[in-house]
Design a protein around this motif. Structure first.
Motif, PDB file in Angstrom:
ATOM      1  N   LEU A 128       0.814  -1.219   0.000  1.00  0.00           N
ATOM      2  CA  LEU A 128       0.000   0.000   0.000  1.00  0.00           C
ATOM      3  C   LEU A 128       0.850   1.272   0.000  1.00  0.00           C
ATOM      4  N   TYR A 131       1.732   2.026  -3.482  1.00  0.00           N
ATOM      5  CA  TYR A 131       0.563   2.524  -4.222  1.00  0.00           C
ATOM      6  C   TYR A 131       0.322   3.999  -3.909  1.00  0.00           C
ATOM      7  N   ASN A 132       0.366   4.352  -2.630  1.00  0.00           N
ATOM      8  CA  ASN A 132       0.154   5.749  -2.240  1.00  0.00           C
ATOM      9  C   ASN A 132       1.216   6.660  -2.843  1.00  0.00           C
ATOM     10  N   ASP A 136       0.474   9.889  -5.042  1.00  0.00           N
ATOM     11  CA  ASP A 136       1.027  11.197  -4.669  1.00  0.00           C
ATOM     12  C   ASP A 136       1.806  11.811  -5.833  1.00  0.00           C
ATOM     13  N   ASN A 151      -6.186  15.701  -1.892  1.00  0.00           N
ATOM     14  CA  ASN A 151      -5.822  14.622  -0.963  1.00  0.00           C
ATOM     15  C   ASN A 151      -6.689  13.370  -1.096  1.00  0.00           C
ATOM     16  N   ARG A 153      -6.250  11.027  -3.466  1.00  0.00           N
ATOM     17  CA  ARG A 153      -5.442   9.940  -4.030  1.00  0.00           C
ATOM     18  C   ARG A 153      -6.249   9.075  -5.002  1.00  0.00           C
ATOM     19  N   SER A 154      -7.199   9.722  -5.660  1.00  0.00           N
ATOM     20  CA  SER A 154      -7.995   8.973  -6.640  1.00  0.00           C
ATOM     21  C   SER A 154      -8.550   9.853  -7.754  1.00  0.00           C
TER      22      SER A 154
END
Length: 223
Positions: A128, A131-132, A136, A151, A153-154
């Motif tokens: 994870l 992925y973050n 970012d 913020n 993240r999608s």
């Protein structure tokens, strides 16, 4: 002559005697009536302002909830933004969909929006935090001390398609393992990255509450 003067003298004295009280009486009426009239005028102005504000507010709400008929017909084939988000985030709760929809409220019509939904297989392989880090990078690449995703993240808002795909190319050079080789080449390259970091959707708002969107299956290809 003296008789005439004597005849008019009582009338003159009567006039002199009655004019001041009469003037005082009418003056009192004016003094009493003026504050009342002034107060009534203020009430009328306030009431009229309130009614005007209600009419303007009602008209604005009506335009938002019921777009003009020509706009409705022009965009009738497009799904609502809410429906589009429910398709993209098929596992999201209603509260999450509402949050995403609010994020899109500030997006101008026809501005491209990149939406990335995670690939759990990639996360299981890379973790994870990795992925973050990719999300970012999409949020901050090319910007100074700010993010284009609020913020989330999608959901990533771009000014135009050129910026969107330029950032995609930058990320592909910076984090190549977020991208995958096409299925047709995977048998020849078994050690290459076989899974993308996620699924890319491109969404553009049209009209008041409508959106055009689609899955860009080639977005995360490594070549």
């Amino acid at each position: 002559m003296k008789k005439v003067e004597m005849f008019f003298s009582p009338l003159i004295w009567f006039t002199y005697a009655t004019i001041p009280p009469v003037c005082a009486f009418f003056g009192w009426l004016v003094c009493m009536a003026f504050p009342f009239a002034f107060f009534t005028s203020i009430l009328a102005i306030v009431f009229g302002t309130i009614q005007l504000w209600k009419a303007i507010t009602s008209c604005s709400i009506s335009n938002l909830t019921n777009p003009p008929s020509n706009e409705m017909s022009e965009y009738s084939n497009f799904k609502s933004t809410n429906e589009a988000l429910k398709i993209i985030f098929s596992q999201a709760s209603d509260d999450e969909i509402t949050k995403y929809e609010k994020q899109l409220d500030t997006v101008k019509n026809l501005d491209p929006v990149l939406i990335i939904t995670p690939n759990q297989t990639w996360i299981n392989q890379r973790g994870l935090p990795a992925y973050n880090a990719v999300m970012d990078a999409f949020a901050t690449n090319g910007l100074q001390n700010r993010r284009r995703d609020k913020n989330s993240r999608s959901i990533f808002h771009f000014t135009d398609n050129e910026e969107l795909y330029t950032i995609r190319d930058n990320i592909r050079n910076l984090i190549p393992n977020a991208f995958f080789i096409p299925p047709s080449l995977q048998a020849q390259n078994p050690n290459a990255q076989l899974h993308p970091v996620g699924t890319a959707w491109i969404l553009t708002k049209v009209g008041v509450r409508k959106s055009d969107f689609g899955n860009d299956g080639s977005f995360f290809l490594s070549h």
